[in-house]
Design a protein around this motif. Structure first.
Motif, PDB file in Angstrom:
ATOM      1  N   PHE B 224      -7.201   5.269  -4.181  1.00 49.75           N
ATOM      2  CA  PHE B 224      -7.195   4.558  -5.676  1.00 49.75           C
ATOM      3  C   PHE B 224      -5.826   4.360  -6.177  1.00 49.75           C
ATOM      4  CE2 PHE B 224      -7.499   5.139 -10.102  1.00 49.75           C
ATOM      5  CZ  PHE B 224      -7.880   4.027 -10.556  1.00 49.75           C
ATOM      6  N   ALA B 225      -5.110   5.597  -5.941  1.00 53.15           N
ATOM      7  CA  ALA B 225      -3.745   5.808  -6.219  1.00 53.15           C
ATOM      8  C   ALA B 225      -2.854   4.634  -5.647  1.00 53.15           C
ATOM      9  CB  ALA B 225      -3.082   6.861  -6.296  1.00 53.15           C
ATOM     10  N   ALA B 226      -3.106   4.679  -4.117  1.00 55.94           N
ATOM     11  CA  ALA B 226      -2.352   3.496  -3.510  1.00 55.94           C
ATOM     12  C   ALA B 226      -2.716   1.935  -3.815  1.00 55.94           C
ATOM     13  CB  ALA B 226      -2.729   3.694  -1.977  1.00 55.94           C
ATOM     14  N   LEU B 227      -4.000   1.984  -4.166  1.00 58.17           N
ATOM     15  CA  LEU B 227      -4.429   0.581  -4.592  1.00 58.17           C
ATOM     16  C   LEU B 227      -3.590   0.078  -5.975  1.00 58.17           C
ATOM     17  CD1 LEU B 227      -6.773  -1.746  -4.007  1.00 58.17           C
ATOM     18  CD2 LEU B 227      -7.995  -0.539  -5.981  1.00 58.17           C
ATOM     19  N   GLU B 228      -3.562   1.145  -7.056  1.00 54.96           N
ATOM     20  CA  GLU B 228      -3.004   1.074  -8.181  1.00 54.96           C
ATOM     21  C   GLU B 228      -1.485   0.761  -7.916  1.00 54.96           C
ATOM     22  OE1 GLU B 228      -5.999   0.467  -9.585  1.00 54.96           O
ATOM     23  OE2 GLU B 228      -5.195   1.351 -11.383  1.00 54.96           O
ATOM     24  N   ALA B 229      -1.044   1.220  -7.069  1.00 50.92           N
ATOM     25  CA  ALA B 229       0.514   0.923  -6.618  1.00 50.92           C
ATOM     26  C   ALA B 229       0.650  -0.439  -5.998  1.00 50.92           C
ATOM     27  CB  ALA B 229       1.093   2.032  -5.918  1.00 50.92           C
ATOM     28  N   GLY B 230      -0.346  -1.027  -5.672  1.00 49.12           N
ATOM     29  CA  GLY B 230      -0.092  -2.396  -5.027  1.00 49.12           C
ATOM     30  C   GLY B 230      -0.487  -2.389  -3.768  1.00 49.12           C
ATOM     31  N   CYS B 231      -1.040  -1.438  -3.103  1.00 52.08           N
ATOM     32  CA  CYS B 231      -1.327  -1.460  -1.706  1.00 52.08           C
ATOM     33  C   CYS B 231      -2.601  -2.281  -1.613  1.00 52.08           C
ATOM     34  CB  CYS B 231      -1.588  -0.060  -1.087  1.00 52.08           C
ATOM     35  SG  CYS B 231      -2.055   0.038   0.578  1.00 52.08           S
ATOM     36  N   ALA B 232      -2.601  -3.172  -0.453  1.00 51.43           N
ATOM     37  CA  ALA B 232      -3.769  -4.115  -0.251  1.00 51.43           C
ATOM     38  C   ALA B 232      -4.115  -4.164   1.401  1.00 51.43           C
ATOM     39  CB  ALA B 232      -3.218  -5.515  -0.792  1.00 51.43           C
ATOM     40  N   SER B 233      -3.928  -2.939   1.975  1.00 52.81           N
ATOM     41  CA  SER B 233      -4.292  -2.719   3.263  1.00 52.81           C
ATOM     42  C   SER B 233      -4.623  -1.295   3.653  1.00 52.81           C
ATOM     43  CB  SER B 233      -3.152  -3.256   4.163  1.00 52.81           C
ATOM     44  OG  SER B 233      -3.641  -3.061   5.649  1.00 52.81           O
ATOM     45  N   PHE B 234      -5.855  -0.939   3.968  1.00 51.90           N
ATOM     46  CA  PHE B 234      -6.203   0.199   4.241  1.00 51.90           C
ATOM     47  C   PHE B 234      -7.032   0.645   5.696  1.00 51.90           C
ATOM     48  CE2 PHE B 234      -6.028  -0.543  -0.280  1.00 51.90           C
ATOM     49  CZ  PHE B 234      -5.901   0.782  -0.897  1.00 51.90           C
ATOM     50  N   GLU B 235      -7.010   1.693   5.967  1.00 51.96           N
ATOM     51  CA  GLU B 235      -7.615   2.254   7.170  1.00 51.96           C
ATOM     52  C   GLU B 235      -8.647   3.066   7.079  1.00 51.96           C
ATOM     53  OE1 GLU B 235      -4.705   1.002  10.999  1.00 51.96           O
ATOM     54  OE2 GLU B 235      -4.837   3.158  10.361  1.00 51.96           O
ATOM     55  N   SER B 236      -9.646   2.940   7.358  1.00 53.66           N
ATOM     56  CA  SER B 236     -10.988   4.061   7.275  1.00 53.66           C
ATOM     57  C   SER B 236     -11.798   4.122   8.546  1.00 53.66           C
ATOM     58  CB  SER B 236     -11.742   3.687   5.782  1.00 53.66           C
ATOM     59  OG  SER B 236     -11.961   2.385   6.242  1.00 53.66           O
ATOM     60  N   SER B 237     -12.740   4.808   8.404  1.00 48.60           N
ATOM     61  CA  SER B 237     -13.801   5.273   9.503  1.00 48.60           C
ATOM     62  C   SER B 237     -15.114   5.332   9.115  1.00 48.60           C
ATOM     63  CB  SER B 237     -13.092   6.636  10.259  1.00 48.60           C
ATOM     64  OG  SER B 237     -13.993   6.964  11.226  1.00 48.60           O
ATOM     65  N   PHE B 238     -16.020   4.459   9.719  1.00 53.17           N
ATOM     66  CA  PHE B 238     -17.438   4.479   9.293  1.00 53.17           C
ATOM     67  C   PHE B 238     -18.119   5.921   9.531  1.00 53.17           C
ATOM     68  CE2 PHE B 238     -19.966   3.378  13.139  1.00 53.17           C
ATOM     69  CZ  PHE B 238     -19.010   3.512  14.041  1.00 53.17           C
ATOM     70  N   GLY B 239     -18.920   6.329   8.562  1.00 57.46           N
ATOM     71  CA  GLY B 239     -19.442   7.792   8.837  1.00 57.46           C
ATOM     72  C   GLY B 239     -18.626   8.801   8.595  1.00 57.46           C
ATOM     73  N   GLU B 240     -17.532   8.775   8.029  1.00 59.36           N
ATOM     74  CA  GLU B 240     -16.348   9.794   7.816  1.00 59.36           C
ATOM     75  C   GLU B 240     -15.911  10.153   9.062  1.00 59.36           C
ATOM     76  OE1 GLU B 240     -16.130  11.378   3.770  1.00 59.36           O
ATOM     77  OE2 GLU B 240     -15.990  13.368   4.959  1.00 59.36           O
ATOM     78  N   LEU B 241     -16.227   9.645  10.351  1.00 60.22           N
ATOM     79  CA  LEU B 241     -15.667  10.171  11.494  1.00 60.22           C
ATOM     80  C   LEU B 241     -14.125  10.361  11.486  1.00 60.22           C
ATOM     81  CD1 LEU B 241     -17.837   7.752  13.757  1.00 60.22           C
ATOM     82  CD2 LEU B 241     -18.341  10.144  13.295  1.00 60.22           C
ATOM     83  N   GLY B 242     -13.748  11.378  12.391  1.00 62.61           N
ATOM     84  CA  GLY B 242     -12.223  11.567  12.656  1.00 62.61           C
ATOM     85  C   GLY B 242     -11.839  12.846  12.278  1.00 62.61           C
TER      86      GLY B 242
END
Lengths: 309, 309
Positions: B224-242
């Motif tokens: 959320f903080a990155a988004l508010e700073a203008g970041c528009a690209s994210f990586e994430s993992s389904f199921g919170e794997l990793g």
């Protein structure tokens, strides 16, 4: 960097009431007391420890008198009890010497209020007006709680003005604190930021408390947004215990240890010992006999080289 | 309300690489393919599906060629492979026709880089310079990844300038995207906000990607903080794997379904189907035979009255 971000916050631990209440298996009174005492050692100055609801409605909390009687925390810890109505307040006041704060509540959503306490919002508020006055007259702090402040699955988003009108009514009756509850974990950080900006503006002189759930993993993002809006009072539950009886699937409150980790890493003081909270949460895990969903309970506090001996 | 908040974002699903890599039990190639295909149906346009590391180092990902060969996703889905060195790139390029993006990486922390790939940062970057050029010459996108961008347990906070110097070097070599990884889940939202404000300012024309872990439950607050700073690209993992192989206890990436739920509730578009992601995560849960730590996997999407038929 936000100019409204507080440099220290108050966190009320609500696990012994809001958390335990949702546990299907009865927790032994001795275990509850041991866990509350551990929380006292972790540095909490505010702990919600009991609820004076009908024992047939929430049997898990029917040992409130014994808990209050036997709990052993430092003198400066303010213990809170929750009461659903005047009858509950009557019962609580028999233990008047053992607690310092009383929580009363209403749902901002008419439908949720009906499902939760089987009364209309007006009926609940009429009773609340009287209760807040009695609590104040007893020399106790009254913390009002507005459930479903950010919306509910039955009615959707609740008009912000309606929620703040209820808050103001509580404050006029004498509540020194108003907590806004995200009962079913429906808030998002954009709305949470707007909400707390408006609430803090509308309620000068009242302690404005954020009570988020982590139903969809966004609880800490919501807490961060509230913090950035200037909110300095939070409620959370060790081990991520908690949730809400209605509707089903409304899982846990935000985990105290994850919230404290976030604040400490940001340089926001809490006065709490994170390792001691994690220890209490791990003890809760062993008492409950199941894996809890808090993350810091697994990872532990962030270790920076300076903190490695 | 933030004026820099984007109204839509890109999310790369990294579970099939970054997630699976951390699973101790070997996942059948057929299961991997079925799960990746399910992710393709959920609307992802970017999926990291394989890694060309030495099979004796990460046996779990030794079936990269078969996965790439047999995976069946829509034509507009950009598949990514990760390569640790020139040898890995050689091997990957044998499957050149089956993927579209290549990730190369380095750790900002000298100690973490040494523990992770047994080379100095300088050695890694010299190889990276060559690899980025080759990837570009192949007509493929190169996404550079900087691990431990927000600090590491061995060296503490890494100087922001050092991290952004590495990013700029990658960009100069021809990387079109630089991802900043919170490899051990050590970031906090205050720092994440400052970090992405600086990164976006320093790297015009480069896609700046946030890659957070949820090690201590703060991953979505950081996003959320990155988004508010203008970041528009994210990586994430389904199921919170990793997680990360070093150090131990560095648990999962942020859960895609929780991230998407947060963005959608905020009105930030992702182009993804949340129910389809949750379905894929539940399928992963049954393939892996253990309860995953994502929250939306239990609660499901937020239900507003308008979404109840």
């Amino acid at each position: 960097m936000s100019t409204r971000r507080p440099d220290h916050v108050h966190i009320r631990e609500v696990g012994p009431r809001d958390g335990f209440q949702n546990e299907p298996e009865r927790i032994a009174t001795d275990d509850k007391i041991r866990l509350i005492n551990a929380l006292g050692r972790a540095g909490f100055k505010r702990i919600e420890v009991a609820s004076f609801v009908r024992p047939d409605v929430i049997p898990q909390l029917s040992d409130g008198v014994q808990v209050l009687d036997r709990v052993d925390v430092p003198d400066d810890v303010s213990l809170m009890v929750l009461v659903p109505n005047s009858k509950g307040l009557d019962n609580a006041l028999k233990m008047r010497h053992r607690f310092h704060e009383v929580a009363v509540f209403v749902s901002a959503s008419e439908t949720h209020n009906k499902k939760n306490v089987n009364r209309t919002v007006d009926e609940t508020m009429a009773d609340n007006d009287v209760m807040v006055g009695r609590i104040k007259a007893e020399g106790l702090n009254c913390a009002a709680v507005i459930a479903t402040s950010f919306g509910c699955p039955y009615e959707g988003r609740i008009d912000l003005k309606r929620v703040l009108d209820l808050a103001e009514r509580f404050a006029e009756a004498g509540a020194t604190e108003v907590g806004f509850g995200d009962t079913t974990g429906i808030a998002n950080p954009a709305y949470a930021g707007e909400f707390f900006t408006a609430a803090l503006e509308r309620l000068p002189g009242v302690e404005v408390t954020a009570h988020f759930h982590n139903t969809r993993g966004q609880g800490l993002a919501n807490a961060f947004a509230a913090l950035e809006a200037g909110c300095a009072s939070f409620e959370s539950s060790f081990g991520e215990l908690g949730g809400c009886p209605v509707p089903a699937g409304s899982t846990g409150n935000i985990a105290t240890e994850d919230l404290v980790s976030m604040f400490h890493e940001m340089g926001v003081a809490t006065g709490l010992s994170l390792p001691a909270i994690i220890e209490a949460a791990r003890e809760a895990q062993s008492v409950l006999g199941r894996t809890l969903t808090s993350h810091s309970i697994i990872a532990g506090p962030v270790t920076w080289p300076s903190s490695i001996a």
